[in-house]
Design a protein around this motif. Structure first.
Motif, PDB file in Angstrom:
ATOM      1  N   ILE A  33       0.829  -1.336  -0.126  1.00  0.00           N
ATOM      2  CA  ILE A  33      -0.119   0.060   0.099  1.00  0.00           C
ATOM      3  C   ILE A  33       0.792   1.308  -0.115  1.00  0.00           C
ATOM      4  N   ASN A  65       3.204  10.584  -3.139  1.00  0.00           N
ATOM      5  CA  ASN A  65       4.240  11.433  -3.142  1.00  0.00           C
ATOM      6  C   ASN A  65       5.601  10.996  -3.572  1.00  0.00           C
ATOM      7  N   ILE A  85       8.859   4.502  -4.255  1.00  0.00           N
ATOM      8  CA  ILE A  85       8.522   3.475  -3.039  1.00  0.00           C
ATOM      9  C   ILE A  85       7.749   2.450  -3.449  1.00  0.00           C
ATOM     10  N   LYS A 118      -1.932  -1.924  -3.915  1.00  0.00           N
ATOM     11  CA  LYS A 118      -2.643  -0.739  -4.039  1.00  0.00           C
ATOM     12  C   LYS A 118      -1.976   0.532  -3.949  1.00  0.00           C
ATOM     13  N   SER A 175     -10.079   2.830  -3.288  1.00  0.00           N
ATOM     14  CA  SER A 175      -9.741   3.863  -2.230  1.00  0.00           C
ATOM     15  C   SER A 175      -8.868   2.826  -1.134  1.00  0.00           C
ATOM     16  N   GLY A 202       2.995   5.712   4.299  1.00  0.00           N
ATOM     17  CA  GLY A 202       1.800   6.792   4.364  1.00  0.00           C
ATOM     18  C   GLY A 202       1.611   7.439   5.657  1.00  0.00           C
ATOM     19  N   GLN A 227      -3.795   2.419  11.965  1.00  0.00           N
ATOM     20  CA  GLN A 227      -4.970   1.548  11.835  1.00  0.00           C
ATOM     21  C   GLN A 227      -4.653   0.284  11.325  1.00  0.00           C
ATOM     22  N   CYS A 256       8.233  13.023   2.640  1.00  0.00           N
ATOM     23  CA  CYS A 256       8.318  12.543   4.113  1.00  0.00           C
ATOM     24  C   CYS A 256       9.643  13.017   4.993  1.00  0.00           C
ATOM     25  N   PHE A 271       3.421  18.905   5.664  1.00  0.00           N
ATOM     26  CA  PHE A 271       3.108  18.316   4.192  1.00  0.00           C
ATOM     27  C   PHE A 271       3.017  19.125   3.325  1.00  0.00           C
TER      28      PHE A 271
HETATM   29  P1  NAP Z   1      -2.002   8.052   3.438  1.00  0.00           P
HETATM   30  O1  NAP Z   1      -3.402   8.944   3.346  1.00  0.00           O
HETATM   31  O2  NAP Z   1      -1.936   7.315   4.667  1.00  0.00           O
HETATM   32  O3  NAP Z   1      -2.251   7.057   2.132  1.00  0.00           O
HETATM   33  C1  NAP Z   1      -1.138   5.889   2.108  1.00  0.00           C
HETATM   34  C2  NAP Z   1      -1.798   4.730   1.322  1.00  0.00           C
HETATM   35  O4  NAP Z   1      -2.837   4.164   2.183  1.00  0.00           O
HETATM   36  C3  NAP Z   1      -2.767   5.296  -0.027  1.00  0.00           C
HETATM   37  O5  NAP Z   1      -2.667   4.267  -0.841  1.00  0.00           O
HETATM   38  C4  NAP Z   1      -4.030   5.231   0.975  1.00  0.00           C
HETATM   39  O6  NAP Z   1      -4.985   5.239  -0.257  1.00  0.00           O
HETATM   40  C5  NAP Z   1      -4.008   4.138   1.514  1.00  0.00           C
HETATM   41  N1  NAP Z   1      -5.108   4.172   2.683  1.00  0.00           N
HETATM   42  C6  NAP Z   1      -5.737   5.132   3.210  1.00  0.00           C
HETATM   43  N2  NAP Z   1      -6.554   4.565   4.039  1.00  0.00           N
HETATM   44  C7  NAP Z   1      -6.392   3.359   4.212  1.00  0.00           C
HETATM   45  C8  NAP Z   1      -6.933   2.271   5.070  1.00  0.00           C
HETATM   46  N3  NAP Z   1      -8.132   2.708   6.048  1.00  0.00           N
HETATM   47  N4  NAP Z   1      -6.519   1.028   4.961  1.00  0.00           N
HETATM   48  C9  NAP Z   1      -5.374   0.868   4.176  1.00  0.00           C
HETATM   49  N5  NAP Z   1      -5.028   1.719   3.226  1.00  0.00           N
HETATM   50  C10 NAP Z   1      -5.417   2.992   3.284  1.00  0.00           C
HETATM   51  O7  NAP Z   1      -0.762   8.991   2.916  1.00  0.00           O
HETATM   52  P2  NAP Z   1      -0.391   9.909   1.877  1.00  0.00           P
HETATM   53  O8  NAP Z   1      -1.386  11.106   2.006  1.00  0.00           O
HETATM   54  O9  NAP Z   1      -0.809   9.058   0.585  1.00  0.00           O
HETATM   55  O10 NAP Z   1       0.897  10.188   1.788  1.00  0.00           O
HETATM   56  C11 NAP Z   1       1.553  11.172   2.656  1.00  0.00           C
HETATM   57  C12 NAP Z   1       2.021  10.373   3.959  1.00  0.00           C
HETATM   58  O11 NAP Z   1       2.908   9.586   3.731  1.00  0.00           O
HETATM   59  C13 NAP Z   1       2.959  11.577   4.832  1.00  0.00           C
HETATM   60  O12 NAP Z   1       2.637  11.337   6.129  1.00  0.00           O
HETATM   61  C14 NAP Z   1       4.422  11.089   4.482  1.00  0.00           C
HETATM   62  O13 NAP Z   1       5.136  11.391   5.529  1.00  0.00           O
HETATM   63  C15 NAP Z   1       4.257   9.662   4.449  1.00  0.00           C
HETATM   64  N6  NAP Z   1       5.471   9.156   3.727  1.00  0.00           N
HETATM   65  C16 NAP Z   1       6.299   8.207   4.679  1.00  0.00           C
HETATM   66  C17 NAP Z   1       7.455   7.761   3.702  1.00  0.00           C
HETATM   67  C18 NAP Z   1       8.636   7.136   4.748  1.00  0.00           C
HETATM   68  O14 NAP Z   1       9.242   6.418   3.789  1.00  0.00           O
HETATM   69  N7  NAP Z   1       8.647   7.047   5.970  1.00  0.00           N
HETATM   70  C19 NAP Z   1       7.755   8.098   2.448  1.00  0.00           C
HETATM   71  C20 NAP Z   1       6.646   8.901   1.611  1.00  0.00           C
HETATM   72  C21 NAP Z   1       5.574   9.357   2.340  1.00  0.00           C
HETATM   73  P3  NAP Z   1      -5.991   6.395  -1.056  1.00  0.00           P
HETATM   74  O15 NAP Z   1      -4.899   7.018  -1.833  1.00  0.00           O
HETATM   75  O16 NAP Z   1      -6.869   5.492  -1.637  1.00  0.00           O
HETATM   76  O17 NAP Z   1      -6.339   7.233   0.325  1.00  0.00           O
END
Ligand code: NAP
Length: 511
Positions: A164, A168, A173, A191, A223, A244, A251, A300, A403
């Protein structure tokens, strides 16, 4: 509508005026969702609809997992160097299509084209690196404590990996996760983020063309709440690798934890650059500008705090303001643009909300703080590069991940205080120190509580052959990228071969 089935030839970018329609990829076929429904993909630079992808359901995930489970049974028996041959071809195809992939990346995600090229290069590097792992995947051979006995450990695949991924870094990734998973003998159900489906489809097309047998990579659009949860909950998904937000990562951990399912979680950051009074200030400014405003602050590893020694605070502020004033904001496909749009309207509003909170809590706004609403830019989601100063460590803008292109100066008196401020957040992804004093630098390398530390560079710019991830609230102890990624996608098996012909009991018969 132009259907992309996977067999069609490149160059999407030539046809930008024609919205694309991509399908799921399940068991080696490009198929619609059982729902028959589609959702749109929008260009964040101008709000144009650029295509559609399926709005999938739990049933689609079930089909994908069944295909993956069946395919993995024979894939695990393919010698790893032979599996790796396909990864070499993936690397070659990525390289061949680097420019068209970069253009698509900017089109759907918004980052400026130079950064998009860098991101695609990261996937190319990862493909070749993980292909090399096909001839390593090292375990240990150790001396047995008993005579005529052989002892070793080998890596075995986990099974079906659910991936998943966020929007960004839509291809980097995905490459950090899918390539090690596959070379280690797993099958994948992926996904991607709803905001960046095209990169996912293009990457999967490359796997298909590289000759990856059917069922080993399955792509299900939809989604997070429906498709993401269905992957996490599926009993035949053996490991979930997620990148993410913290909110979603937690969760996932709770849901998967109940099933004792392995999760690898890479989440948010609140990264800081520390600038000491002996630093090369111009170099520090270069590092801060790149880390705070590159990818419009949506990395991130973005620098969202600048911890500065009070003796150089004013000079640093002045130099930063001069540089920020020169940043060009606009559509990332324009080569001269420095800062592109943020991903969508709700991100724009969230950023603006944080800026308002910063002002309300008493921080001094030095520049920015505006949603751009003039002319062409009003059609996209643009935020002005924003710099706060006189921020205190406990303020909301110094604690929470924004962000967006917003960063905050926090003055300190010495290195000990700088380290304390750096570590005083719930995240632990990346940190950086600018100093010419080797003693200070080594103390910082030891005491900065983050998974990544930079010296005399900004907080971004990881290389793929080292582990990527963070401490504390950023992760759950796993790492993407580097050889550490193999630990996520393999189990250790310890093998003892006793060729003595007698029963030898460890810890008893050798004493
Ligand atoms: P996000 O909203 O958490 O979404 C990440 C992924 O999870 C998407 O594919 C999203 O699908 C899915 N998702 C959402 N709700 C879910 C659920 N209830 N169950 C399972 N999957 C679910 O994060 P984002 O906005 O895409 O990305 C930004 C975040 O990622 C920031 O906090 C950033 O710091 C972090 N990040 C961390 C790293 C690292 O390596 N530490 C690298 C890059 C980004 P949908 O798109 O369909 O909502």
């Amino acid at each position: 509508m132009n259907y992309q089935t996977g067999a069609q030839e490149e160059n999407q970018v030539q046809n930008q005026n024609h919205p694309k329609k991509y399908l799921n990829y399940i068991n080696g076929e490009w198929v619609p969702s059982v729902s028959g429904k589609f959702t749109v993909n929008v260009n964040p630079a101008n709000g144009e609809v650029i295509g559609e992808v399926p709005q999938s359901t739990k049933e689609d995930v079930d089909l994908a997992v069944a295909a993956a489970k069946a395919a993995q049974k024979s894939w695990r028996l393919v010698p790893a160097p032979e599996r790796a041959e396909i990864l070499y071809e993936v690397g070659r195809l990525l390289k061949e299509r680097k420019e068209s992939l970069s253009q698509i990346l900017t089109l759907e995600m918004g980052k400026v084209i130079a950064e998009a090229r860098g991101e695609v290069q990261e996937a190319i590097d990862m493909a070749y690196y993980m292909a090399g792992e096909g001839r390593r995947l090292f375990g240990d051979t150790v001396p047995s404590e008993l005579r005529n006995k052989f002892a070793m450990s080998v890596r075995v695949p986990v099974g079906v990996a659910g991936l998943i991924t966020p929007w960004n870094f839509p291809i980097a990734i995905a490459s950090w996760k899918s390539l090690p998973a596959l070379v280690a003998g797993n099958a994948v159900v992926w996904k991607p983020a709803s905001e960046t489906p095209f990169m996912a489809a293009e990457f999967v097309k490359i796997y298909e063309e590289a000759g990856l047998p059917k069922g080993l990579i399955n792509l299900v659009f939809g989604s997070g709440g429906v498709v993401g949860n269905a992957i996490v909950d599926h009993p035949d998904v053996d490991i979930v690798s997620f990148t993410g937000s913290n909110e979603v990562g937690r969760q996932i951990n709770e849901r998967a934890g109940g099933m004792l399912k392995r999760t690898s979680l890479e989440m948010g950051g609140k990264n800081a650059v520390t600038v000491m009074e002996d630093a090369d200030l111009d170099l520090a400014v270069d590092g801060i500008i790149w880390s705070a405003f590159g990818t419009a602050g949506q990395r991130c590893t973005a620098c969202s705090r600048i911890i500065v020694h009070e003796a150089v605070k004013e000079e640093l502020e002045r130099k930063l303001l001069e540089r920020i004033a020169k940043l060009k904001i606009g559509n990332g496909l324009d080569e001269s643009v420095d800062v592109g749009p943020v991903i969508n309207r709700s991100a724009l509003e969230k950023i603006d909300e944080y800026v308002k909170i910063g002002v309300k809590e008493g921080a001094t706004l030095l520049c920015g703080g505006e949603i751009l609403s003039n002319g062409e830019l009003a059609k996209g989601h643009y935020y002005t590069p924003t710099l706060f100063t006189d921020v205190t460590p406990s303020m909301t803008i110094a604690q929470e991940e924004i962000f967006g292109p917003v960063t905050s100066i926090i003055p300190v008196k010495n290195l000990d205080e700088a380290i304390k401020v750096n570590n005083g957040v719930e995240f632990g992804l990346s940190s950086s120190i600018f100093s010419r004093d080797v003693n200070r630098v080594f103390q910082a390398m030891r005491d900065l509580d983050t998974g990544i530390v930079y010296v005399n560079a900004g907080t971004t710019g990881a290389e793929i052959h080292l582990p990527f991830g963070g401490t504390k609230g950023t992760g759950n102890g796993h790492r993407d990228s580097g050889v550490a990624a193999l630990d996520v996608f393999t189990e250790w098996k310890s093998v003892y071969v006793d060729y003595s012909g007698t029963l030898q009991r460890a810890q008893i018969d050798n004493k």
